[in-house]
Scaffold this active site. Structure first.
Site, mmCIF file in Angstrom:
data_model
loop_
_atom_site.group_PDB
_atom_site.id
_atom_site.type_symbol
_atom_site.label_atom_id
_atom_site.label_comp_id
_atom_site.label_asym_id
_atom_site.label_seq_id
_atom_site.Cartn_x
_atom_site.Cartn_y
_atom_site.Cartn_z
ATOM 1 C CG HIS A 1 -5.722 1.887 5.720
ATOM 2 N ND1 HIS A 1 -5.208 2.787 6.625
ATOM 3 C CD2 HIS A 1 -4.726 1.016 5.439
ATOM 4 C CE1 HIS A 1 -3.931 2.468 6.867
ATOM 5 N NE2 HIS A 1 -3.619 1.398 6.172
ATOM 6 C CE LYS B 1 -0.066 3.107 4.939
ATOM 7 N NZ LYS B 1 0.143 3.153 6.374
ATOM 8 C CD GLU C 1 -3.253 -2.467 7.662
ATOM 9 O OE1 GLU C 1 -2.147 -2.617 7.141
ATOM 10 O OE2 GLU C 1 -3.896 -1.405 7.562
ATOM 11 N N GLY D 1 3.044 1.764 11.152
ATOM 12 C CA GLY D 1 4.054 2.812 11.105
ATOM 13 C C GLY D 1 4.861 2.984 12.372
ATOM 14 C CD GLU E 1 -2.579 5.341 7.103
ATOM 15 O OE1 GLU E 1 -2.624 5.368 5.863
ATOM 16 O OE2 GLU E 1 -1.656 4.779 7.738
ATOM 17 C CB SER F 1 5.476 -2.387 11.943
ATOM 18 O OG SER F 1 5.141 -1.072 12.326
ATOM 19 C CG ASN G 1 -1.727 1.221 1.409
ATOM 20 O OD1 ASN G 1 -1.816 2.041 0.491
ATOM 21 N ND2 ASN G 1 -2.355 1.376 2.573
HETATM 22 P P1 13P Z 1 3.289 0.134 7.696
HETATM 23 O O1 13P Z 1 3.737 -1.140 7.037
HETATM 24 O O2 13P Z 1 4.062 1.340 7.245
HETATM 25 O O3 13P Z 1 3.210 -0.014 9.183
HETATM 26 O O4 13P Z 1 1.778 0.405 7.195
HETATM 27 C C1 13P Z 1 0.864 -0.621 7.259
HETATM 28 C C2 13P Z 1 -0.352 -0.210 6.546
HETATM 29 O O5 13P Z 1 -1.048 0.690 6.975
HETATM 30 C C3 13P Z 1 -0.669 -0.911 5.295
HETATM 31 O O6 13P Z 1 -1.946 -0.612 4.852
#
Ligand code: 13P
Length: 258
Positions: free
Chosen positions: A98, A13, A170, A176, A100, A218, A11
């Site tokens: 997600h 982002k 997740e 992150g 976010e 992560s 992803n």
């Molecule tokens: P990270 O791998 O940067 O922690 O992000 C995970 C994520 O949100 C994938 O959608």
């Protein structure tokens, strides 16, 4: 859905540009061929670049998906992306739920459920993100939160809702941060999700079909192997570590060896 496990999803982002796309995709397609990689690799770049990348990797071994769609298919909805447009350019996978988007765009469980329904209606494959935040984890509420996130989708889409779907666990506190849960904890939650979905389906005497359970948060080249070792982990959803060719290709290679 012809997905070879373990599925590796990147992803991006809100990252990437034409240069990073060339730096990533041309070597990545070569890498996949040269190393006889046969698991499914799905990349979710910003929607703006989907068609551009699609042309670069046309008929290659990487699949593309979208990070988001709107609930509306067309009309006066400035700035949105429609599922019809995605289908028009050959995209079948759509990420939704997600954390976010839940946080930054106030997407609640009902909106996520409606998007899920739309994705299924158009015969595309949802990649649904679910998971608890830190506070909920500390209060031992992970399973309750997950159940709530799944229930609205069941209500809207019926007992077979999760057939031909990918469910990404997740935990928000892991995204992150560089911190991952114990692999056994991940497996335990995956088992819980699987059993929950099956329990609802047992009423109909059917097992979940073509549902994949993946982990995100992560994931990197150091922890990929211990995560994939768990029996109920069918793949991973990767953020930061999917942005660099070296890291991502290492993860793909290690995912073959677990
Ligand atoms: P990270 O791998 O940067 O922690 O992000 C995970 C994520 O949100 C994938 O959608």
């Amino acid at each position: 859905m012809k997905i070879q496990k373990p599925v590796i999803i990147g992803n991006w982002k809100l990252n990437g540009n034409k240069k990073s796309i060339h730096d990533m995709f041309i070597p990545l397609t070569d890498f996949i061929i040269n190393n006889s990689i046969h698991n499914t690799i799905i990349i979710l770049p910003p929607n703006l670049y989907l068609d551009y990348i699609y042309k670069i990797i046309y008929q290659k071994n990487i699949v593309l998906g979208s990070q988001n769609i709107d609930l509306n298919c067309s009309g006066a909805f400035t700035g949105e992306t429609s599922i019809l447009m995605l289908k028009d350019i050959g995209i079948k996978y759509v990420l939704l739920g997600h954390s976010e988007r839940r946080k930054n765009h106030h997407e609640d469980d009902m909106l996520v459920a409606k998007k899920f329904q739309l994705i299924k209606k158009f015969n595309c494959i949802p990649i649904l993100c679910i998971g608890e935040n830190k506070n909920e984890k500390l209060k031992n509420k992970t399973k309750i939160i997950i159940q709530k996130q799944l229930d609205l989708i069941f209500n809207l889409c019926g007992d077979n809702a999760f057939d031909r779907s990918i469910i990404a666990y997740e935990p928000i506190w892991s995204i992150g941060t560089g911190i991952i849960p114990d692999p056994e904890y991940i497996n335990n939650i995956h088992q819980y999700i699987k059993n929950y979905i099956n329990k609802i389906k047992i009423v109909n005497h059917s097992e979940h079909t073509n549902t994949l359970f993946i982990y995100g948060g992560s994931v990197n080249e150091k922890n990929i192997k211990i995560i994939l070792k768990e029996q109920d982990v069918d793949g991973v959803l990767i953020g930061g570590a999917a942005l660099q060719y070296n890291t991502f290709s290492t993860i793909i290679k290690l995912s073959q060896l677990h």
